[in-house]
Enzyme design. Sequence first.
Site, short mmCIF file in Angstrom:
data_model
loop_
_atom_site.label_atom_id
_atom_site.label_comp_id
_atom_site.label_asym_id
_atom_site.label_seq_id
_atom_site.Cartn_x
_atom_site.Cartn_y
_atom_site.Cartn_z
CD GLU A 155 0.26 10.73 -9.22
OE1 GLU A 155 1.28 10.03 -9.12
OE2 GLU A 155 -0.85 10.40 -8.78
N GLY B 167 9.25 -5.79 -0.05
CA GLY B 167 8.28 -5.73 -1.15
C GLY B 167 8.72 -6.63 -2.29
CE LYS C 230 6.38 -2.41 1.17
NZ LYS C 230 6.56 -1.32 2.12
CB CYS D 265 -4.65 7.96 -6.65
SG CYS D 265 -6.12 7.32 -5.88
CB THR D 266 -9.17 10.65 -7.11
OG1 THR D 266 -9.17 10.80 -5.69
CG2 THR D 266 -9.44 9.20 -7.49
CB SER E 195 4.66 5.96 -7.97
OG SER E 195 5.65 4.97 -7.73
CD GLU F 294 -6.82 0.19 -8.02
OE1 GLU F 294 -6.92 1.33 -8.52
OE2 GLU F 294 -7.72 -0.66 -8.09
CG LEU F 295 -0.10 1.60 -11.02
CD1 LEU F 295 0.72 1.20 -12.23
CD2 LEU F 295 0.55 1.12 -9.74
CB ALA G 23 -14.51 6.80 -5.45
CB THR H 191 -0.96 0.02 1.22
OG1 THR H 191 -0.20 -0.17 2.41
CG2 THR H 191 -1.99 -1.08 1.11
#
Length: 506
Positions: free
Chosen positions: A392, A224, A184, A296-297, A241, A262-263, A455, A158
């Site tokens: 980003e 990781g 992790k 992220c949003t 990222s 989920e980047l 969301a 995460t």
Amino acid sequence: MQQRDIFQVFGIEPKNPGTFALDWLAGSGTWLVSENPATGEPLAAVEQASAGTYEQVARTAAQAFTSWRQVPAPRRGELVRALGDELRAHKEPLARLVALEMGKILSEARGEVQEMIDMCDFAVGQSRMLYGLSMHSERARHRLFEQWHPLGPVGVITSFNFPVAVWAWNATLAAVCGDTVIWKPSSHTPLTALAVQRLASTVMRRFEAPGVFNLVIGPGREVGQRLLEDPRVPLISFTGSTEQGRRVGEAVARRFGRSILELGGNNAVTVMPDANLDLALRAILFAAVGTAGQRCTTLRRLILHRDIHDALLERLVKAYASISIGDPLAPGVLMGPLVNEAAVHDMLAALEQARAEGAQVVCGGARLDRPGFFVEPAIVLAPKGLRIAEEETFAPILYVFRVDSLAEAIQLNNSVRQGLSSSIFTTNLLAAETFLSAEGSDCGIANVNTGTSGAEIGGAFGGEKETGGGREAGSDAWKQYMRRQTCTINWSEELPLAQGVTFPMP
Ligand code: NAD
């Protein structure tokens, strides 16, 4: 509630173990110090995992899976219900710990813990709905159907910005699906992970289901990486990222594992001339400045139709000037600090590049002269083709573009490599439907008259292109945590072959 009271609730000491498998394990002897981003001061230290402790965790998760997968799914749901109850009972101290360690304001931190609770409720329901389809066979007296089986230990890696909710998106569904979890967390937020693990352990003990939720704290490139390469772990859910996600995707694919990625996002809001501008203004403010631009949003690109460009920009600049920045736990504060020194540096460097490319910083963008990692949120007037706006930068920079038409807005919305969230403000039905159509936004999330962030868990969350293609939380995201089996039963006395093939006995 003071820091020491929060620490007391979760048993956090100046030095803590950071690995949990059946119980807390001694680690490598190297310590990770968690810092408060609002002061730059250390909060507490956590002992990182060694190669040996990782092995113990992985073995425990693999062993626990062999029994957990046999527990009926609705019973597994009861454990997740109990986890939800623990989270309800500890919502306030956990939210305060999130605010303290990550730096988001208390209201958003409470929202994050609420999201975990919502996920528990959702997963409990899902535990009775792990449906497979049954199809009509083309052969007489044959039954064709599919069923879903537990997958195995799931690795959950995460990011720092949602230090607890992202675990819950994955762990609650994985648990009801019959999987065990190896978590992790980000090295920026070990204490929140520790606190969540303590709640999870209480529940596992009560249900005599050890090994369902496991924790391993350590550097991404060591711990990781081990997780990515571990053949015992069929699924890696990675949130972080795009740069790291690319490595994750490659490493897991090399061993034919599955990944949920989920980047990074680079999200845009389009405002049309017929929009309700009051609504748009509030949504833009929350999406651009909320979590100090570290979602992220987060809204990073604002696409304004020329007819409302100047008027809305003026109101936005005024609103930015009145945002209170400071201690995330203090009442009335709307924006806390960035996570660390590197994040401040990245923001300042991005603004410098924007200026060098001919953009104009119309407000904000300075570092605040106080301890911690505080900045002013910035608004930048962006010329078409501004290259830095295609990246980003994980900080509160809002690039504003002027467009002449809906077609131009959609083209701009879709012009970046990321594809997470997008929205349009309009009261025109045709514009709204065009935006949501196949010719419209190419993002995983497309909204009308509400912002890019925040969301609900009921929908599947995730994005396209370099955002990684993963989907988590609601809808049918649960299927990723199970393996699908297609079954044919022949209950006739014949052996007809599919597609009319004949193959007589020689
Ligand atoms: P990051 O990529 O720096 O780190 C994410 C995680 O990867 C951390 O736990 C880190 O320790 C781990 N990691 C680092 N190197 C690794 C390796 N070699 N192998 C395995 N794991 C490794 O990201 P971050 O700074 O924590 O988070 C911010 C990023 O996350 C932003 O880009 C943001 O957009 C993204 N994010 C995406 C979503 C989404 O749902 N799309 C949600 C939240 C955050």
